[in-house]
Design a protein around this motif. Structure first.
Motif, PDB file in Angstrom:
ATOM      1  N   ALA A 528       0.823  -1.213   0.000  1.00  0.00           N
ATOM      2  CA  ALA A 528       0.000   0.000   0.000  1.00  0.00           C
ATOM      3  C   ALA A 528       0.852   1.257   0.000  1.00  0.00           C
ATOM      4  N   GLY A 529       1.993   1.208   0.663  1.00  0.00           N
ATOM      5  CA  GLY A 529       2.845   2.382   0.743  1.00  0.00           C
ATOM      6  C   GLY A 529       3.472   2.788  -0.568  1.00  0.00           C
ATOM      7  N   ASN A 530       3.440   1.911  -1.574  1.00  0.00           N
ATOM      8  CA  ASN A 530       3.961   2.263  -2.888  1.00  0.00           C
ATOM      9  C   ASN A 530       2.953   3.021  -3.730  1.00  0.00           C
ATOM     10  N   LEU A 531       1.701   3.025  -3.313  1.00  0.00           N
ATOM     11  CA  LEU A 531       0.656   3.697  -4.078  1.00  0.00           C
ATOM     12  C   LEU A 531       0.725   5.204  -3.848  1.00  0.00           C
ATOM     13  N   PRO A 532       0.206   6.000  -4.789  1.00  0.00           N
ATOM     14  CA  PRO A 532       0.071   7.431  -4.501  1.00  0.00           C
ATOM     15  C   PRO A 532      -0.727   7.635  -3.220  1.00  0.00           C
ATOM     16  N   ALA A 533      -0.370   8.671  -2.480  1.00  0.00           N
ATOM     17  CA  ALA A 533      -0.998   8.893  -1.169  1.00  0.00           C
ATOM     18  C   ALA A 533      -2.518   8.983  -1.275  1.00  0.00           C
TER      19      ALA A 533
END
Length: 756
Positions: A528-533
Motif C-alpha cells: 500500500a505504501g507504494n501507491l500514490p498517497a
C-alpha cells in the motif's frame, strides 16, 4: 512502474523553530505536489536558522525527505558563504531543480554553480523581495552586476500581483515570471471542536469570536486589535479576541500584555500561543481580523475565507485587494474607524457573516486551491507530470477535490519518533504479549496477485485457535481486510467472536482486493505504501467504512498488508482517526529497503510517530539473533537477499549461532526459534511482544505453513506451548493492544464497546 525519483531542493533562510509563512507554505505545498506526482522528492536547506538542538525543537514534515541546516550556530559572514558554496558542491548532483524561496546567496556563487551543473533554478518573491527591491539592496556601483546575477534564474515566482509586476518590470524575459499565489488547504473539522474551543474561552453560542493568526510581532500589529477591543466590547460584552501565533518579539509581546492589563480586558483577549495546527481555531471563530502592515500575500486571510469566515484586513495595495472584496467576502480598512465599522457590522449580523463567508469560500476554491498551485509549481520546476506512474489511473487532475492529508507523521522516518511508555517496563514488571491475527482471504502465495482471490471461508475455523486462547487468557485482535468485511462467510464468524467479547477488531489493507481499483495489480502495488498517497487514502477509507458497516464499530488499529508501510501511511491513518498501527516487521524489509541498515534494526518497542503523540506504532516482534546480530546492517542484506537460499548461507549461519532471522509467529518458525527470539529480545530490554499469523492457516491447504490436518495440529500446539513458555518461564502475561496504547483502564473494556 514509477521511474527514478526527481528531486527538488528548496532553500529557505529561516525555518523551524523560528517558523515563517513561506516555511508553512512549503510544507503544505510539498505534500500536495507529492500527491500529484510521487516520483518528485522534496528536500530543504536552511541557511540562516541555526540547527536546533534536537528534532523535537525543529519539527518535521513527512514530505520533506531531508532537512539540512547549514550552521549549528551563528558564524562569520565569510565562513557562512564558504559553507554554503561547499554544501552545494557536495550535494548539487542530487537535484534536478533548486528553488531559492528567499534570496540566500548575496554573492551569487551557488546560483552560478547550479546553472553550470545544468540544474533548473527558480527564485521566489514572498514579502518585499521582488527583483527591484533585491537589486536596490546592492551599492549603486554593483547593481548592474547584481541584475546580471539574478538573470541566472530560469523562473521567477511572485506570490502577489504587486510582487509579480515589480519583477516583470526588470526581468530580462518577462515570460519567465509567474504569478502563483500561496495555495490554501483546509483539513476536515473534528466533530464538536468548535463548541469545545468556544467553551474553553467562555464564549457563548452568540458571542462574536474575533480571530488573529500570525506571529506576535510589530509587523503583524496585533496591538492595534487589542487597543480597539474596548470599543468592540462596549457593543458586544461577550466578544472574544483570540491571538494564535508564536511570540516572535518578546518586548512586543510584553507590550501586548501591558495593553490588555491597562484596558482591563483580560477575560476578553486570549493569547493561545503557537499551534502546530491552527485550523480548529478557524472553525471556532466568527470572523478573522488581520492588521498586518506588510505581507507578500498574507496566506492566513484566504485560509480564513476557505473556512467560511468573513475577514477584516488592513488594505495592502497590490496584495489583498483581489480577494478581500469590499462587502462581498469581507472588508479592508485603513484606519481605526474603518476597522471598527467593519467589525461591529459583522459582529452584530450573523446573516451577513454567513453570506460573506460563503462568497469567500467559493472564491478561494476558484483561485487558491492547493492542487492547482502545486501543479503550477511542478510545471515551473520543469517536472510536470512526466514521472506519473502509468500503473495508476491519473484521471483526477489538479482540479480534483483535495485529500486534506496532513504531513506531520511518519511510521518509517525516525525524525518523527518518540519512545512510548511501555507497559510491563517498570521494576519487577514482567513482559506482555499481544496476539494479532491477519483476518484475510485465502490465495495462492506462489501465483500472481488477483482481484478474484476472495475466499474467506477459513474464518469458520478460527474457533480452533480460541480453544487455545481460552486456556491462556488471550484476547486477540483480528486485523480484517475488505473481503472479510464484505462477505458473510468472513464477517459472520468474526461478528460472533466480537459479540462474545473473545476478540477485538482492527483493519488490514490488501490493496489488490480493496476498492477503488485504479492501480494495476502486481508485486509493487501490493504494498500500500507504494501507491500514490491519495489512492492509499481512498482504499483505507473504503476499508474502514466496510468494517464499520459490517460490525457497527470503528476500527482503531491498522496494518498494511505485507507490512507495506509507506511515507504517507501515518498521515492517512491520522486523517481516518486511527490511534495505533502495526505495519512494521523489523528485519523483513521490502526490496527497496533491503540495503537500508535501519530496516534491519529492531525498534526498542512501541513508539509514537507524530509530535502530538496520537498515533502509536506497535511493531511485530522480529529480530536478528546470534553472535553477529549487532552487525546485521552490513551482513543481513547479503545473507537474506533473494536467491541466497540456493547457497544455504542463512541456514549455515543459523546452525553456527552466528545469525538467524526470526519473527514471533507459528508460520515458518519453530517454537524453539520463537523462544530464542524472546530470550534475546528480553536481554535487550524489550517488554512488549507481538505474535502474529494469518487466519487462512487454520484450514489446511491455504498457506505454505499448513498443508495438512497434522500440520494444523502442530500449529495449534505451537501456540499452546509458546503461551505456556511466555507465562511460566519468562514471567509474562497476555494483554491487548488497547492496554499497550491506552493503559490498563482500557484493557478491561469489551471489544464491541471499546472500539466504538
Amino acid at each position: 512502474m514509477k521511474g527514478p525519483p526527481r528531486r527538488v531542493l528548496h532553500v529557505l533562510k529561516y525555518y523551524r523553530p523560528a517558523f515563517t509563512g513561506e516555511g508553512v507554505f512549503l510544507e503544505r505545498s510539498s505534500a500536495v505536489m507529492q500527491e500529484l506526482d510521487g516520483t518528485v522528492e522534496h528536500e530543504l536547506l536552511v541557511t540562516h536558522t541555526p540547527r536546533p538542538a534536537g528534532p523535537e525543537a525543529a519539527g518535521f514534515c513527512s514530505t520533506l525527505r531531508r532537512v539540512a541546516y547549514l550552521n549549528a550556530a551563528p558564524v562569520s559572514t565569510v565562513l557562512h558563504y564558504a559553507r554554503l558554496a561547499w554544501w552545494f558542491l557536495r550535494n548539487l548532483r542530487r537535484y534536478d531543480t533548486v528553488h531559492f524561496r528567499t534570496h540566500a546567496d548575496w554573492y551569487f556563487v551557488t546560483y552560478l554553480l547550479t546553472r553550470l551543473a545544468g540544474r533548473r533554478l527558480v527564485l521566489s518573491a514572498t514579502l518585499d523581495d521582488s527583483l527591484p527591491v533585491l537589486i536596490g539592496h546592492y551599492r549603486p556601483g554593483l547593481r548592474r552586476l547584481a541584475t546580471a546575477g539574478f538573470r541566472l534564474f530560469h523562473a521567477y515566482v511572485g506570490i502577489s500581483p504587486r510582487l509579480h509586476e515589480q519583477t516583470r518590470a526588470v526581468a530580462a524575459a518577462p515570460e519567465r515570471c509567474h504569478l502563483v499565489p500561496c495555495g490554501v488547504t483546509v483539513p476536515q473539522a473534528a466533530p464538536g471542536m468548535r463548541e469545545r474551543l468556544r467553551r474553553s474561552i467562555d464564549a457563548g453560542p452568540d458571542d462574536p469570536v474575533l480571530l488573529f493568526v500570525g506571529g506576535l510581532c510589530a509587523r503583524k500589529d496585533p496591538l492595534f486589535l487589542i487597543e480597539a477591543m474596548p470599543a468592540v466590547l462596549a457593543r458586544h460584552p461577550g466578544a472574544r479576541l483570540v491571538l494564535v501565533g508564536p511570540p516572535l518579539e518578546p518586548d512586543y509581546v510584553r507590550r501586548l500584555d501591558e495593553a490588555v492589563a491597562a484596558a482591563g480586558i483580560g477575560a476578553a483577549v486570549v493569547l493561545a500561543g503557537e499551534r502546530l495546527d491552527p485550523h480548529p481555531w478557524f472553525d471556532a471563530a466568527d470572523l478573522l481580523v488581520f492588521a498586518s502592515r506588510l505581507e507578500g500575500f498574507g496566506t492566513v486571510v484566504p485560509e480564513a475565507m476557505a473556512h467560511g469566515l468573513p475577514v477584516v484586513a488592513r488594505r495592502l495595495a497590490g496584495v489583498n485587494e483581489s480577494f478581500v472584496l469590499q462587502g462581498e467576502t469581507g472588508f479592508l480598512f485603513e484606519d481605526r474607524e474603518g476597522y471598527l465599522d467593519a467589525v461591529l457590522r459583522l459582529a452584530g449580523d450573523a446573516a451577513m457573516r454567513r453570506r460573506l463567508g460563503a462568497a469567500g469560500k467559493a472564491l478561494c476554491a476558484r483561485q487558491f486551491g492547493m492542487r492547482q498551485v502545486a501543479a503550477r509549481y511542478l510545471g515551473i520546476y520543469g517536472l510536470g507530470d512526466a514521472g506519473v506512474d502509468p500503473d495508476i489511473d491519473q484521471a483526477a487532475g489538479p482540479e480534483a477535490a483535495e485529500s486534506g492529508l496532513g504531513c506531520t507523521a511518519s511510521i518509517t522516518d525516525s525524525r518523527f519518533h518518540a519512545p512510548a511508555d511501555a507497559i510491563g517496563g517498570g521494576p519487577g514488571d514482567g513482559p506482555v504479549l499481544v496476539t494479532m491475527v491477519d483476518a484475510e482471504e485465502a490465495f495462492d502465495w506462489s501465483r500472481p496477485f488477483s482481484r478474484d482471490a476472495r475466499d474467506v471461508t477459513s474464518m469458520r475455523s478460527q474457533h480452533l485457535a480460541h480453544r487455545v486462547f481460552s486456556r491462556h487468557g488471550v484476547v486477540p485482535v483480528y486485523l480484517a481486510d475488505h473481503p472479510v468485511a464484505s462477505q458473510d462467510a468472513g464477517r459472520a464468524p468474526l461478528r460472533e467472536l466480537l459479540q462474545d467479547g473473545l476478540c477485538d477488531l482492527g483493519a488490514q489493507l490488501h490493496p489488490w482486493v480493496t476498492p477503488p481499483f485504479t492501480e494495476a495489480v502486481g508485486e509493487a502495488n501490493s504494498f500500500a505504501g507504494n501507491l500514490p498517497a491519495t489512492v492509499e487514502l481512498e482504499k483505507a477509507r473504503c476499508l474502514t467504512g466496510a468494517l464499520e458497516d459490517a460490525f457497527g464499530i470503528a476500527p482503531r488499529i491498522y496494518r498494511t498488508g505485507r507490512f507495506g508501510v509507506g511515507p504517507r501511511t501515518a498521515d492517512v491513518l491520522k486523517q481516518l482517526g486511527y490511534v495505533a498501527d502495526s505495519s512494521v516487521s523489523p528485519c523483513w524489509p521490502t526490496a527497496a529497503q533491503r540495503h537500508d541498515p535501519s530496516a534491519w534494526a529492531n525498534p526498542p518497542g512501541p513508539y509514537w510517530v507524530d509530535r502530538e503523540r496520537t498515533l502509536m506504532e506497535i511493531p511485530v516482534s522480529a529480530a536478528l539473533v546470534g553472535r553477529l546480530a549487532s552487525h546485521g546492517g552490513r551482513v543481513a542484506p547479503f545473507l537474506f537477499r533473494p536467491g541466497a537460499d540456493r547457497l544455504r548461507l542463512a541456514g549455515a549461519a543459523a546452525r553456527l549461532g552466528l545469525m538467524e532471522r526470526i519473527r514471533l509467529s507459528p508460520e515458518g518458525m519453530t517454537v524453539e526459534e520463537a523462544k530464542r527470539l524472546t530470550r534475546a529480545m528480553l536481554a535487550q530490554g524489550h517488554r512488549v511482544f507481538v505474535l502474529t499469523y494469518h487466519s487462512p492457516s487454520l484450514e489446511p491447504g491455504n498457506t505454505p505453513y499448513v498443508r495438512t490436518a497434522a500440520q494444523r495440529d502442530r500449529f495449534l500446539a505451537w501456540l499452546d506451548e509458546y503461551y505456556a513458555f511466555f507465562r511460566e518461564e519468562v514471567g509474562g502475561r497476555n494483554t491487548t493492544w488497547r492496554e499497550v496504547r491506552f493503559g490498563a483502564a482500557q484493557a478491561a473494556k469489551p471489544a464491541m464497546a471499546a472500539a466504538s
